[in-house]
Design an enzyme around this catalytic site. Structure first.
Site, PDB file in Angstrom:
ATOM      1  N   ASP A 157      42.790  31.837  46.742  1.00 27.63           N
ATOM      2  CA  ASP A 157      43.290  33.220  46.786  1.00 27.63           C
ATOM      3  C   ASP A 157      44.107  33.469  48.052  1.00 27.63           C
ATOM      4  O   ASP A 157      43.864  32.857  49.093  1.00 27.63           O
ATOM      5  CB  ASP A 157      42.096  34.185  46.721  1.00 27.63           C
ATOM      6  N   GLY A 158      45.063  34.386  47.940  1.00 30.54           N
ATOM      7  CA  GLY A 158      45.821  34.829  49.118  1.00 30.54           C
ATOM      8  C   GLY A 158      47.256  34.327  49.171  1.00 30.54           C
ATOM      9  O   GLY A 158      47.913  34.463  50.199  1.00 30.54           O
ATOM     10  N   GLY A 160      49.871  35.604  47.667  1.00 34.29           N
ATOM     11  CA  GLY A 160      50.765  36.749  47.794  1.00 34.29           C
ATOM     12  C   GLY A 160      50.787  37.260  49.227  1.00 34.29           C
ATOM     13  O   GLY A 160      51.850  37.517  49.799  1.00 34.29           O
ATOM     14  N   TRP A 170      49.998  35.620  51.907  1.00 35.88           N
ATOM     15  CA  TRP A 170      50.620  34.596  52.765  1.00 35.88           C
ATOM     16  C   TRP A 170      52.137  34.805  52.791  1.00 35.88           C
ATOM     17  O   TRP A 170      52.757  34.775  53.851  1.00 35.88           O
ATOM     18  CB  TRP A 170      50.280  33.202  52.228  1.00 35.88           C
ATOM     19  N   ARG A 197      56.379  36.961  46.670  1.00 33.82           N
ATOM     20  CA  ARG A 197      55.051  36.429  46.334  1.00 33.82           C
ATOM     21  C   ARG A 197      55.139  35.029  45.726  1.00 33.82           C
ATOM     22  O   ARG A 197      54.268  34.182  45.940  1.00 33.82           O
ATOM     23  CB  ARG A 197      54.343  37.361  45.330  1.00 33.82           C
ATOM     24  N   HIS A 241      53.014  31.185  45.923  1.00 38.11           N
ATOM     25  CA  HIS A 241      52.455  30.306  44.883  1.00 38.11           C
ATOM     26  C   HIS A 241      52.966  28.872  45.053  1.00 38.11           C
ATOM     27  O   HIS A 241      52.217  27.916  44.843  1.00 38.11           O
ATOM     28  CB  HIS A 241      52.790  30.842  43.493  1.00 38.11           C
ATOM     29  N   SER A 273      43.515  33.436  36.239  1.00 41.08           N
ATOM     30  CA  SER A 273      42.348  34.010  35.569  1.00 41.08           C
ATOM     31  C   SER A 273      42.764  34.782  34.326  1.00 41.08           C
ATOM     32  O   SER A 273      43.931  35.178  34.191  1.00 41.08           O
ATOM     33  CB  SER A 273      41.594  34.945  36.525  1.00 41.08           C
ATOM     34  N   SER A 274      41.800  35.008  33.438  1.00 46.20           N
ATOM     35  CA  SER A 274      42.094  35.775  32.221  1.00 46.20           C
ATOM     36  C   SER A 274      42.503  37.197  32.578  1.00 46.20           C
ATOM     37  O   SER A 274      43.130  37.889  31.783  1.00 46.20           O
ATOM     38  CB  SER A 274      40.907  35.747  31.260  1.00 46.20           C
ATOM     39  N   LEU A 288      38.287  10.860  41.272  1.00 52.39           N
ATOM     40  CA  LEU A 288      38.045  12.302  41.331  1.00 52.39           C
ATOM     41  C   LEU A 288      38.273  12.949  39.958  1.00 52.39           C
ATOM     42  O   LEU A 288      39.246  12.653  39.277  1.00 52.39           O
ATOM     43  CB  LEU A 288      39.010  12.931  42.357  1.00 52.39           C
TER      44      LEU A 288
HETATM   45  C1  IPE Z   1      41.156  35.180  41.496  1.00 60.47           C
HETATM   46  O1  IPE Z   1      42.065  35.784  42.356  1.00 60.47           O
HETATM   47  C2  IPE Z   1      41.861  34.298  40.528  1.00 60.47           C
HETATM   48  C3  IPE Z   1      42.524  33.129  41.097  1.00 60.47           C
HETATM   49  C4  IPE Z   1      42.460  32.729  42.336  1.00 60.47           C
HETATM   50  C5  IPE Z   1      43.299  32.367  40.162  1.00 60.47           C
HETATM   51  P1  IPE Z   1      42.619  37.264  42.108  1.00 60.47           P
HETATM   52  O2  IPE Z   1      43.531  37.538  43.227  1.00 60.47           O
HETATM   53  O3  IPE Z   1      43.150  37.378  40.733  1.00 60.47           O
HETATM   54  O4  IPE Z   1      41.280  38.115  42.201  1.00 60.47           O
HETATM   55  P2  IPE Z   1      41.087  39.677  42.493  1.00 60.47           P
HETATM   56  O5  IPE Z   1      41.966  40.417  41.549  1.00 60.47           O
HETATM   57  O6  IPE Z   1      41.467  39.924  43.916  1.00 60.47           O
HETATM   58  O7  IPE Z   1      39.623  39.912  42.276  1.00 60.47           O
HETATM   59  C1  IPE Z   2      46.026  33.516  44.244  1.00 58.99           C
HETATM   60  O1  IPE Z   2      46.814  34.262  45.113  1.00 58.99           O
HETATM   61  C2  IPE Z   2      46.817  32.947  43.083  1.00 58.99           C
HETATM   62  C3  IPE Z   2      46.555  33.631  41.793  1.00 58.99           C
HETATM   63  C4  IPE Z   2      45.665  34.533  41.563  1.00 58.99           C
HETATM   64  C5  IPE Z   2      47.392  33.210  40.688  1.00 58.99           C
HETATM   65  P1  IPE Z   2      47.170  35.785  44.806  1.00 58.99           P
HETATM   66  O2  IPE Z   2      48.436  35.811  44.019  1.00 58.99           O
HETATM   67  O3  IPE Z   2      46.027  36.482  44.212  1.00 58.99           O
HETATM   68  O4  IPE Z   2      47.451  36.317  46.271  1.00 58.99           O
HETATM   69  P2  IPE Z   2      47.011  37.722  46.858  1.00 58.99           P
HETATM   70  O5  IPE Z   2      45.534  37.868  46.626  1.00 58.99           O
HETATM   71  O6  IPE Z   2      47.793  38.773  46.141  1.00 58.99           O
HETATM   72  O7  IPE Z   2      47.340  37.636  48.311  1.00 58.99           O
HETATM   73 MG    MG Z   3      44.430  37.488  44.959  1.00 58.94          MG
END
Ligand code: IPE
Ligand code: IPE
Ligand code: MG
Length: 253
Positions: free
Chosen positions: A28-29, A31, A33, A41, A45, A73-74, A139
């Site tokens: 996560d993170g 966006g 970053w 964003r 990725h 995620s779904s 792995l």
């Molecule tokens: C969880 O991250 C899903 C993935 C890392 C693929 P999200 O960014 O979608 O989660 P929420 O919305 O902050 O809970």
């Molecule tokens: C995780 O990063 C990747 C996915 C959920 C696809 P995010 O896209 O959720 O990044 P933030 O949480 O918005 O920083």
């Molecule tokens: Mg996120």
């Protein structure tokens, strides 16, 4: 259901580290970053894929057996269409560009999640990567894509209910093992540890059933900044944890 004991494997470089058999990561993170660097964003990725490559190598180097990463995620369908198609394109590019190297490194790849609704060419690509690497013994990499823990359990319940309706299974014979075997992760040990980056402290529907006894490690770095040094810090944290599995003594040494 007993959880598999953590691997006793030691690495040559850091014999003091206890190495988990199965690592789960909520990447996560991306966006944030990118935002912090005044970039779109989507660049986050792209940087996230680089961090994933690094983690795969770290897991190979440290002797981790299973790595499951959450990549879409779904619930991520609620994002802007452009971002969704970019992420889908990135998965295609990752599979296309990295398949050969993953195969050479003896990595077995599986995509876990719902395939209905993915277009035919993506489904073919997924089938291709899975068949090509199916016999690999290194792995085991699971990419959770279009994945949701609740959907996975619902799907399992549906399949088990159908067996009962057909008279092929008695309701009283349903065990935790029956359910475990009906999940996408059938045959895999439960994750010993789940890492989430970016400072968020929630599961967001990742491996709900399988994480019953996972050690949780939350790190503040955004996913693209997560590197070998970050992974070693997580392993140090894991090494210091007492895993009791409901008992009174640590069962991890
Ligand atoms: C969880 O991250 C899903 C993935 C890392 C693929 P999200 O960014 O979608 O989660 P929420 O919305 O902050 O809970
Ligand atoms: C995780 O990063 C990747 C996915 C959920 C696809 P995010 O896209 O959720 O990044 P933030 O949480 O918005 O920083
Ligand atoms: Mg996120």
């Amino acid at each position: 259901m007993p959880t598999e004991p953590a691997s006793q494997q030691r690495t040559a470089a850091r014999p003091d580290l206890r190495i988990p058999t199965h690592v789960g990561v909520i990447m996560d993170g991306n966006g944030r970053w990118a935002q912090a660097r005044s970039k779109p964003r989507t660049e986050g990725h792209v940087a996230g894929v680089k961090a994933l490559r690094g983690l795969v190598q770290s897991c190979i180097d440290h002797g981790v057996s299973y790595l499951t990463v959450f990549s879409f995620s779904s619930e991520n369908w609620s994002r802007p269409k452009d971002e969704i198609s970019f992420i889908f394109g990135l998965l295609r590019r990752f599979v296309a560009s990295d398949l050969e190297k993953l195969h050479r490194n003896n990595v077995r790849v599986k995509i876990i999640g719902v395939r209905d609704g993915l277009d035919d060419s993506l489904r073919r690509l997924i089938a291709d990567v899975e068949t090509t690497t199916a016999m690999n013994t290194g792995l085991k990499l699971q990419v959770a894509f279009n994945y949701g823990g609740k959907a996975e359990i619902t799907d399992a319940v549906r399949r088990i209910a159908a067996l009962v309706a057909d008279g092929r299974l008695k309701a009283e014979d349903i065990t935790e093992d029956t359910i475990g075997r009906a999940l996408y992760t059938a045959g895999m040990p439960d994750p010993d540890i789940i890492i989430r980056t970016s400072g968020e402290r929630r599961f967001s529907n990742f491996l709900l059933w399988q994480s019953a006894y996972s050690e949780l490690v939350f790190v503040d770095e955004n996913w693209p900044d997560f590197d070998e040094a970050s992974f070693v810090r997580v392993l140090e944290e894991y090494t210091g944890r007492d895993r009791r599995f409901g008992g009174v003594e640590a069962q991890n040494r």
